[in-house]
Design a protein around this motif. Structure first.
Motif, PDB file in Angstrom:
ATOM      1  N   ILE A 277       0.838  -1.211   0.000  1.00  0.00           N
ATOM      2  CA  ILE A 277       0.000   0.000   0.000  1.00  0.00           C
ATOM      3  C   ILE A 277       0.871   1.258   0.000  1.00  0.00           C
ATOM      4  O   ILE A 277       0.508   2.281  -0.567  1.00  0.00           O
ATOM      5  N   ARG A 278       2.055   1.161   0.600  1.00  0.00           N
ATOM      6  CA  ARG A 278       2.979   2.308   0.608  1.00  0.00           C
ATOM      7  C   ARG A 278       3.397   2.709  -0.806  1.00  0.00           C
ATOM      8  O   ARG A 278       3.773   3.846  -1.047  1.00  0.00           O
ATOM      9  N   GLN A 279       3.343   1.777  -1.743  1.00  0.00           N
ATOM     10  CA  GLN A 279       3.821   2.038  -3.102  1.00  0.00           C
ATOM     11  C   GLN A 279       2.812   2.798  -3.966  1.00  0.00           C
ATOM     12  O   GLN A 279       3.188   3.340  -5.004  1.00  0.00           O
ATOM     13  N   PHE A 280       1.535   2.844  -3.576  1.00  0.00           N
ATOM     14  CA  PHE A 280       0.561   3.465  -4.478  1.00  0.00           C
ATOM     15  C   PHE A 280      -0.436   4.400  -3.810  1.00  0.00           C
ATOM     16  O   PHE A 280      -1.100   5.178  -4.491  1.00  0.00           O
ATOM     17  N   PHE A 281      -0.592   4.368  -2.510  1.00  0.00           N
ATOM     18  CA  PHE A 281      -1.729   5.035  -1.879  1.00  0.00           C
ATOM     19  C   PHE A 281      -1.691   6.556  -1.999  1.00  0.00           C
ATOM     20  O   PHE A 281      -2.721   7.186  -2.207  1.00  0.00           O
ATOM     21  N   ALA A 282      -0.539   7.175  -1.863  1.00  0.00           N
ATOM     22  CA  ALA A 282      -0.441   8.638  -1.961  1.00  0.00           C
ATOM     23  C   ALA A 282      -0.225   9.044  -3.411  1.00  0.00           C
ATOM     24  O   ALA A 282       0.616   8.473  -4.100  1.00  0.00           O
ATOM     25  N   PRO A 283      -0.967  10.039  -3.885  1.00  0.00           N
ATOM     26  CA  PRO A 283      -0.707  10.513  -5.247  1.00  0.00           C
ATOM     27  C   PRO A 283       0.672  11.173  -5.324  1.00  0.00           C
ATOM     28  O   PRO A 283       1.099  11.843  -4.383  1.00  0.00           O
ATOM     29  N   ALA A 284       1.363  10.977  -6.441  1.00  0.00           N
ATOM     30  CA  ALA A 284       2.691  11.574  -6.632  1.00  0.00           C
ATOM     31  C   ALA A 284       2.580  13.091  -6.557  1.00  0.00           C
ATOM     32  O   ALA A 284       1.584  13.653  -7.006  1.00  0.00           O
TER      33      ALA A 284
ATOM     34  N   GLU B 160       4.187   5.424   6.564  1.00  0.00           N
ATOM     35  CA  GLU B 160       3.628   4.468   7.521  1.00  0.00           C
ATOM     36  C   GLU B 160       2.300   3.937   7.004  1.00  0.00           C
ATOM     37  O   GLU B 160       1.482   4.696   6.489  1.00  0.00           O
ATOM     38  N   ALA B 161       2.103   2.645   7.164  1.00  0.00           N
ATOM     39  CA  ALA B 161       0.821   2.022   6.839  1.00  0.00           C
ATOM     40  C   ALA B 161       0.632   0.828   7.759  1.00  0.00           C
ATOM     41  O   ALA B 161       1.573   0.081   8.016  1.00  0.00           O
ATOM     42  N   GLN B 162      -0.572   0.696   8.257  1.00  0.00           N
ATOM     43  CA  GLN B 162      -0.906  -0.456   9.089  1.00  0.00           C
ATOM     44  C   GLN B 162      -2.273  -0.952   8.649  1.00  0.00           C
ATOM     45  O   GLN B 162      -3.243  -0.190   8.613  1.00  0.00           O
TER      46      GLN B 162
ATOM     47  N   PRO C 271      -6.226  -7.006   7.841  1.00  0.00           N
ATOM     48  CA  PRO C 271      -7.336  -7.280   6.927  1.00  0.00           C
ATOM     49  C   PRO C 271      -8.352  -8.291   7.458  1.00  0.00           C
ATOM     50  O   PRO C 271      -8.512  -9.384   6.927  1.00  0.00           O
ATOM     51  N   TRP C 272      -9.031  -7.899   8.521  1.00  0.00           N
ATOM     52  CA  TRP C 272     -10.138  -8.687   9.047  1.00  0.00           C
ATOM     53  C   TRP C 272     -11.111  -7.714   9.706  1.00  0.00           C
ATOM     54  O   TRP C 272     -10.720  -6.614  10.107  1.00  0.00           O
ATOM     55  N   PRO C 273     -12.385  -8.073   9.795  1.00  0.00           N
ATOM     56  CA  PRO C 273     -13.360  -7.172  10.411  1.00  0.00           C
ATOM     57  C   PRO C 273     -12.936  -6.775  11.825  1.00  0.00           C
ATOM     58  O   PRO C 273     -12.568  -7.618  12.640  1.00  0.00           O
ATOM     59  N   GLY C 274     -12.937  -5.467  12.059  1.00  0.00           N
ATOM     60  CA  GLY C 274     -12.497  -4.929  13.333  1.00  0.00           C
ATOM     61  C   GLY C 274     -11.022  -4.567  13.349  1.00  0.00           C
ATOM     62  O   GLY C 274     -10.547  -3.935  14.279  1.00  0.00           O
ATOM     63  N   GLY C 275     -10.289  -4.952  12.305  1.00  0.00           N
ATOM     64  CA  GLY C 275      -8.860  -4.651  12.230  1.00  0.00           C
ATOM     65  C   GLY C 275      -8.608  -3.180  11.939  1.00  0.00           C
ATOM     66  O   GLY C 275      -9.514  -2.412  11.618  1.00  0.00           O
ATOM     67  N   ILE C 276      -7.359  -2.794  12.033  1.00  0.00           N
ATOM     68  CA  ILE C 276      -6.967  -1.399  11.818  1.00  0.00           C
ATOM     69  C   ILE C 276      -6.707  -1.128  10.340  1.00  0.00           C
ATOM     70  O   ILE C 276      -6.209  -1.995   9.619  1.00  0.00           O
ATOM     71  N   PHE C 277      -7.071   0.083   9.903  1.00  0.00           N
ATOM     72  CA  PHE C 277      -6.652   0.609   8.605  1.00  0.00           C
ATOM     73  C   PHE C 277      -6.136   2.013   8.874  1.00  0.00           C
ATOM     74  O   PHE C 277      -6.897   2.897   9.272  1.00  0.00           O
ATOM     75  N   HIS C 278      -4.835   2.196   8.703  1.00  0.00           N
ATOM     76  CA  HIS C 278      -4.228   3.500   8.984  1.00  0.00           C
ATOM     77  C   HIS C 278      -3.089   3.738   8.006  1.00  0.00           C
ATOM     78  O   HIS C 278      -2.176   2.922   7.900  1.00  0.00           O
ATOM     79  N   VAL C 279      -3.170   4.846   7.287  1.00  0.00           N
ATOM     80  CA  VAL C 279      -2.151   5.215   6.314  1.00  0.00           C
ATOM     81  C   VAL C 279      -1.748   6.659   6.584  1.00  0.00           C
ATOM     82  O   VAL C 279      -2.606   7.533   6.714  1.00  0.00           O
ATOM     83  N   VAL C 280      -0.452   6.904   6.680  1.00  0.00           N
ATOM     84  CA  VAL C 280       0.094   8.249   6.863  1.00  0.00           C
ATOM     85  C   VAL C 280       0.722   8.672   5.540  1.00  0.00           C
ATOM     86  O   VAL C 280       1.498   7.911   4.953  1.00  0.00           O
ATOM     87  N   MET C 281       0.362   9.875   5.078  1.00  0.00           N
ATOM     88  CA  MET C 281       0.911  10.383   3.820  1.00  0.00           C
ATOM     89  C   MET C 281       1.669  11.677   4.070  1.00  0.00           C
ATOM     90  O   MET C 281       1.228  12.507   4.865  1.00  0.00           O
ATOM     91  N   ASP C 282       2.797  11.848   3.385  1.00  0.00           N
ATOM     92  CA  ASP C 282       3.593  13.076   3.448  1.00  0.00           C
ATOM     93  C   ASP C 282       3.608  13.737   2.075  1.00  0.00           C
ATOM     94  O   ASP C 282       3.807  13.065   1.058  1.00  0.00           O
ATOM     95  N   PHE C 283       3.412  15.067   2.090  1.00  0.00           N
ATOM     96  CA  PHE C 283       3.455  15.861   0.864  1.00  0.00           C
ATOM     97  C   PHE C 283       4.342  17.076   1.110  1.00  0.00           C
ATOM     98  O   PHE C 283       4.184  17.761   2.132  1.00  0.00           O
TER      99      PHE C 283
ATOM    100  N   PRO D  66      -6.625   6.213  13.297  1.00  0.00           N
ATOM    101  CA  PRO D  66      -6.767   4.884  12.689  1.00  0.00           C
ATOM    102  C   PRO D  66      -8.233   4.539  12.454  1.00  0.00           C
ATOM    103  O   PRO D  66      -9.097   4.852  13.274  1.00  0.00           O
ATOM    104  N   GLY D  67      -8.494   3.901  11.321  1.00  0.00           N
ATOM    105  CA  GLY D  67      -9.841   3.477  10.984  1.00  0.00           C
ATOM    106  C   GLY D  67     -10.055   2.005  11.284  1.00  0.00           C
ATOM    107  O   GLY D  67      -9.173   1.318  11.806  1.00  0.00           O
ATOM    108  N   CYS D  68     -11.238   1.534  10.928  1.00  0.00           N
ATOM    109  CA  CYS D  68     -11.658   0.165  11.225  1.00  0.00           C
ATOM    110  C   CYS D  68     -12.034  -0.563   9.938  1.00  0.00           C
ATOM    111  O   CYS D  68     -12.801  -0.043   9.120  1.00  0.00           O
ATOM    112  N   VAL D  69     -11.506  -1.760   9.779  1.00  0.00           N
ATOM    113  CA  VAL D  69     -11.901  -2.614   8.660  1.00  0.00           C
ATOM    114  C   VAL D  69     -13.306  -3.139   8.949  1.00  0.00           C
ATOM    115  O   VAL D  69     -13.578  -3.661  10.033  1.00  0.00           O
ATOM    116  N   LEU D  70     -14.196  -2.964   7.989  1.00  0.00           N
ATOM    117  CA  LEU D  70     -15.580  -3.407   8.134  1.00  0.00           C
ATOM    118  C   LEU D  70     -15.809  -4.783   7.523  1.00  0.00           C
ATOM    119  O   LEU D  70     -16.571  -5.589   8.055  1.00  0.00           O
ATOM    120  N   MET D  71     -15.172  -5.022   6.388  1.00  0.00           N
ATOM    121  CA  MET D  71     -15.372  -6.274   5.667  1.00  0.00           C
ATOM    122  C   MET D  71     -14.072  -6.642   4.970  1.00  0.00           C
ATOM    123  O   MET D  71     -13.403  -5.771   4.415  1.00  0.00           O
TER     124      MET D  71
END
Length: 125
Positions: free
Chosen positions: A40-47, A53-55, A58-70, A80-85
């Motif tokens: 996810i570090r390779q594509f998530f932030a637009p150039a 950082e990425a965490q 991938p399971w319901p209730g798991g963490i979804f957290h991406v830090v982007m620098d510009f 941090p967010g929550c994986v729903l499905m």
């Protein structure tokens, strides 16, 4: 009545943005890109942004957290967010309205994503 397995979490409404992309990769590989931090570090932030950082759990209730620098805008580091499905190779959904473990988010929610992966001839959609 149970929700059909392929039904979206929400029916698209006036505040929803629906994007459809066809990628030259199999659904299982695109799933990995959304659920493995090193990928996810390779594509998530637009150039020219970067993802230092990425965490992702991938399971319901798991963490979804991406830090982007510009360079021009600084760091984007929300709560941090929550994986729903999480259906490997098929579907991945998360929100920042909830934190990990389906607990109320530390900040007001801003974003939810429901991504589906379907193999097609020569790639996936």
């Amino acid at each position: 009545m149970a929700q059909p397995k392929d039904a979206p979490i929400l029916d698209p409404g006036p505040t929803d943005l629906v994007l459809v992309r066809t990628l030259p990769a199999r659904a299982a590989n695109v799933w990995r890109c959304w659920t493995e931090p090193e990928l996810i570090r390779q594509f998530f932030a637009p150039a020219p942004g970067r993802v230092p950082e990425a965490q992702v759990d991938p399971w319901p209730g798991g963490i979804f957290h991406v830090v982007m620098d510009f360079d021009d805008h600084g760091r984007m580091d929300g709560a941090p967010g929550c994986v729903l499905m999480a259906e490997p190779g098929r579907r991945f959904a998360w929100t920042d309205a909830l934190g990990p473990g389906f607990r109320p988010g530390a900040e007001p929610g801003f974003f939810s994503a429901d991504i589906s992966f379907t193999d097609t001839d020569g790639g996936c959609e």
